[in-house]
Design a protein around this motif. Sequence first.
Motif, mmCIF file in Angstrom:
data_model
loop_
_atom_site.group_PDB
_atom_site.id
_atom_site.type_symbol
_atom_site.label_atom_id
_atom_site.label_comp_id
_atom_site.label_asym_id
_atom_site.label_seq_id
_atom_site.Cartn_x
_atom_site.Cartn_y
_atom_site.Cartn_z
ATOM 1 N N LEU A 1 42.296 38.288 37.620
ATOM 2 C CA LEU A 1 43.424 38.886 38.327
ATOM 3 C C LEU A 1 43.102 40.367 38.446
ATOM 4 N N GLY A 2 43.370 40.938 39.597
ATOM 5 C CA GLY A 2 43.085 42.358 39.778
ATOM 6 C C GLY A 2 42.236 42.585 41.008
ATOM 7 N N ARG A 3 41.574 43.734 41.039
ATOM 8 C CA ARG A 3 40.771 44.114 42.210
ATOM 9 C C ARG A 3 39.598 43.176 42.417
ATOM 10 N N VAL A 4 38.933 42.785 41.339
ATOM 11 C CA VAL A 4 37.802 41.851 41.418
ATOM 12 C C VAL A 4 38.351 40.444 41.269
ATOM 13 N N ASP A 5 37.957 39.550 42.172
ATOM 14 C CA ASP A 5 38.457 38.172 42.129
ATOM 15 C C ASP A 5 37.591 37.257 41.283
ATOM 16 N N THR A 6 36.278 37.394 41.427
ATOM 17 C CA THR A 6 35.363 36.519 40.692
ATOM 18 C C THR A 6 34.162 37.300 40.189
ATOM 19 N N ARG A 7 33.498 36.698 39.200
ATOM 20 C CA ARG A 7 32.235 37.230 38.707
ATOM 21 C C ARG A 7 31.266 36.079 38.649
ATOM 22 N N LEU A 8 30.078 36.306 39.195
ATOM 23 C CA LEU A 8 29.002 35.325 39.117
ATOM 24 C C LEU A 8 27.927 35.865 38.194
#
Length: 152
Positions: free
Chosen positions: A101-108
């Motif tokens: 949740l926040g500015r970044v949606d996902t991390r790969l």
Amino acid sequence: MHLDDTDRRILRQYQHDPTLGPAELAGLAGVTPATCARRLDRMAEAGLLRGNHAVIDWAALGYSVEVSLRITLDKTVPTAFDAFTEAARAIPEVLEIQSFLGRVDTRLSVIARDMAHYQEIYRTAILTLPHIADIEALMHVARIKTDEVLPL
């Protein structure tokens, strides 16, 4: 599920060495093998134990580059997250997908044999993922702590 002191002793030993045989594990936990087996079965049925798995050292297999990609998706598309994650799952070098949740949606978390291999993955697989609005790449330098052992 409520854990008593016996369950915690069994889990403490089990998480440090899941290859122990039932008799060895029971001995270290201070219970009989039958009690140990019964409690492990109960914890597995309750979903507390998710199973045993091999942990592979990717660097030993020649993967020397690890990159964390922080991705912001196009929020004007209602199906962006589902389409993105479905496509990202199909990339073999993507080891982990996390949502936020926040500015970044996902991390790969992406691995590659070397920088040339990473550039190939980035150009041919990552940049073709749907609905990307922004990408920030973080090059992995060192793993300071990685531990799945819980303080029981």
